[in-house]
Write a protein that holds these residues in place. Structure first.
Motif, PDB file in Angstrom:
ATOM      1  N   TYR A  41      -5.915   4.515   5.168  1.00  0.00           N
ATOM      2  CA  TYR A  41      -4.467   4.522   5.339  1.00  0.00           C
ATOM      3  C   TYR A  41      -3.783   5.503   4.395  1.00  0.00           C
ATOM      4  O   TYR A  41      -2.888   6.237   4.795  1.00  0.00           O
ATOM      5  CB  TYR A  41      -3.873   3.115   5.139  1.00  0.00           C
ATOM      6  N   ARG A  98      -2.872  -0.041   8.513  1.00  0.00           N
ATOM      7  CA  ARG A  98      -1.976  -0.751   7.575  1.00  0.00           C
ATOM      8  C   ARG A  98      -1.590  -2.090   8.183  1.00  0.00           C
ATOM      9  O   ARG A  98      -1.315  -2.185   9.375  1.00  0.00           O
ATOM     10  CB  ARG A  98      -0.733   0.095   7.349  1.00  0.00           C
ATOM     11  N   SER A  99      -1.566  -3.126   7.352  1.00  0.00           N
ATOM     12  CA  SER A  99      -1.134  -4.436   7.850  1.00  0.00           C
ATOM     13  C   SER A  99       0.351  -4.398   8.198  1.00  0.00           C
ATOM     14  O   SER A  99       1.099  -3.551   7.692  1.00  0.00           O
ATOM     15  CB  SER A  99      -1.405  -5.517   6.812  1.00  0.00           C
ATOM     16  N   GLY A 137      -5.655   3.339  -3.448  1.00  0.00           N
ATOM     17  CA  GLY A 137      -6.281   3.779  -2.197  1.00  0.00           C
ATOM     18  C   GLY A 137      -6.874   5.172  -2.314  1.00  0.00           C
ATOM     19  O   GLY A 137      -7.991   5.424  -1.853  1.00  0.00           O
ATOM     20  N   GLN A 148      -1.666  -4.575   2.894  1.00  0.00           N
ATOM     21  CA  GLN A 148      -3.074  -4.211   2.978  1.00  0.00           C
ATOM     22  C   GLN A 148      -3.267  -2.911   3.761  1.00  0.00           C
ATOM     23  O   GLN A 148      -2.509  -2.602   4.667  1.00  0.00           O
ATOM     24  CB  GLN A 148      -3.879  -5.323   3.660  1.00  0.00           C
ATOM     25  N   GLY A 149      -4.315  -2.194   3.370  1.00  0.00           N
ATOM     26  CA  GLY A 149      -4.693  -0.977   4.074  1.00  0.00           C
ATOM     27  C   GLY A 149      -6.204  -0.948   4.254  1.00  0.00           C
ATOM     28  O   GLY A 149      -6.942  -1.566   3.480  1.00  0.00           O
ATOM     29  N   HIS A 177      -1.964   7.758   6.639  1.00  0.00           N
ATOM     30  CA  HIS A 177      -0.742   6.994   6.932  1.00  0.00           C
ATOM     31  C   HIS A 177      -0.688   6.545   8.387  1.00  0.00           C
ATOM     32  O   HIS A 177       0.393   6.362   8.953  1.00  0.00           O
ATOM     33  CB  HIS A 177       0.515   7.759   6.535  1.00  0.00           C
ATOM     34  N   VAL A 236       0.811  -1.218   0.000  1.00  0.00           N
ATOM     35  CA  VAL A 236       0.000   0.000   0.000  1.00  0.00           C
ATOM     36  C   VAL A 236       0.846   1.270   0.000  1.00  0.00           C
ATOM     37  O   VAL A 236       0.331   2.358  -0.251  1.00  0.00           O
ATOM     38  CB  VAL A 236      -0.997   0.019   1.183  1.00  0.00           C
ATOM     39  N   ASP A 237       2.147   1.143   0.262  1.00  0.00           N
ATOM     40  CA  ASP A 237       3.020   2.322   0.211  1.00  0.00           C
ATOM     41  C   ASP A 237       3.648   2.523  -1.160  1.00  0.00           C
ATOM     42  O   ASP A 237       4.241   3.566  -1.427  1.00  0.00           O
ATOM     43  CB  ASP A 237       4.108   2.224   1.286  1.00  0.00           C
ATOM     44  N   GLN A 285      -0.821   3.448  -3.493  1.00  0.00           N
ATOM     45  CA  GLN A 285      -1.250   4.787  -3.103  1.00  0.00           C
ATOM     46  C   GLN A 285      -2.327   5.312  -4.049  1.00  0.00           C
ATOM     47  O   GLN A 285      -3.327   5.878  -3.612  1.00  0.00           O
ATOM     48  CB  GLN A 285      -0.052   5.754  -3.090  1.00  0.00           C
TER      49      GLN A 285
END
Length: 66
Positions: A39, A48-49, A20, A54-55, A43, A11-12, A17
């Motif tokens: 997330y 966030r996992s 999301g 995952q977010g 942030h 997710v980063d 990004q």
């Protein structure tokens, strides 16, 4: 509403990004959605996992039971 978003590269990563942000934006513009928190926009580590794959996106929905 709770959505769990899974991103192959995390997710980063840029693709995570973008995905999301798109989901959060589409939900925020829906007439029955009062608030969206996710997330990507916050942030917040709690959204966030541990492995970053995952977010979570949370949406507060308004309306009636009908």
């Amino acid at each position: 509403m709770v959505l769990l978003i899974t991103a192959k590269q995390g997710v980063d990563a840029p693709a995570g990004q973008r995905t999301g942000a798109t989901i959060e934006s589409k939900l925020a513009h829906h007439a029955n959605v009062k608030q969206v928190v996710g997330y990507v926009s916050t942030h917040a580590p709690a959204l966030r996992s541990k492995d970053g794959s995952q977010g979570i996106v949370l949406a507060q929905i308004t309306g009636t039971d009908d």
